[in-house]
Design a protein around this motif. Sequence first.
Motif, PDB file in Angstrom:
ATOM      1  N   ASP A   8     -10.993 -31.033 187.210  1.00 11.00           N
ATOM      2  CA  ASP A   8      -9.812 -30.879 186.365  1.00 11.00           C
ATOM      3  C   ASP A   8      -9.192 -29.489 186.540  1.00 11.00           C
ATOM      4  OD1 ASP A   8     -11.301 -29.084 184.793  1.00 11.00           O
ATOM      5  OD2 ASP A   8     -11.612 -30.516 183.171  1.00 11.00           O
ATOM      6  N   SER A   9      -8.112 -29.222 185.828  1.00 11.57           N
ATOM      7  CA  SER A   9      -7.394 -27.953 185.986  1.00 11.57           C
ATOM      8  C   SER A   9      -8.202 -26.752 185.498  1.00 11.57           C
ATOM      9  CB  SER A   9      -6.047 -28.006 185.259  1.00 11.57           C
ATOM     10  OG  SER A   9      -6.247 -28.235 183.871  1.00 11.57           O
ATOM     11  N   GLN A  10      -9.266 -27.001 184.743  1.00 12.65           N
ATOM     12  CA  GLN A  10     -10.144 -25.920 184.277  1.00 12.65           C
ATOM     13  C   GLN A  10     -11.314 -25.687 185.232  1.00 12.65           C
ATOM     14  OE1 GLN A  10      -9.252 -24.173 181.466  1.00 12.65           O
ATOM     15  NE2 GLN A  10      -7.439 -25.477 181.625  1.00 12.65           N
ATOM     16  N   GLY A  11     -11.431 -26.526 186.268  1.00 13.59           N
ATOM     17  CA  GLY A  11     -12.515 -26.385 187.233  1.00 13.59           C
ATOM     18  C   GLY A  11     -13.752 -27.208 186.912  1.00 13.59           C
ATOM     19  N   ASP A  12     -13.711 -27.977 185.823  1.00 13.02           N
ATOM     20  CA  ASP A  12     -14.848 -28.820 185.442  1.00 13.02           C
ATOM     21  C   ASP A  12     -14.824 -30.118 186.246  1.00 13.02           C
ATOM     22  OD1 ASP A  12     -15.679 -26.966 183.492  1.00 13.02           O
ATOM     23  OD2 ASP A  12     -14.301 -27.840 182.021  1.00 13.02           O
TER      24      ASP A  12
END
Length: 88
Positions: free
Chosen positions: A67-71
């Motif tokens: 995702d955009s948070q890197g998760d």
Amino acid sequence: MKIAAITATLIAAFAPIAFANEKAPASARVDVKQYQYGMQLDIDQVLQRTDNSRESGVVPSVMVYRDSQGDVHAVRFLEWGGQTNQNG
């Protein structure tokens, strides 16, 4: 019209069995969530997905994404296989 209703009912009835046999990709060390219609997915990069290009009909698939948070997440869903029947 009846055939479509019967087909949809059979797919819905057997989907849990198909998903029980489907395993998450080896690289996925995350819980695989079942996709629900309307679910909002924050997909920045697709890392891996099931190759259903040689399957026909409705088949289970798993997509692992960042995702955009890197998760990293994984989602399981049904899709049409890429193989078409050329009979008849």
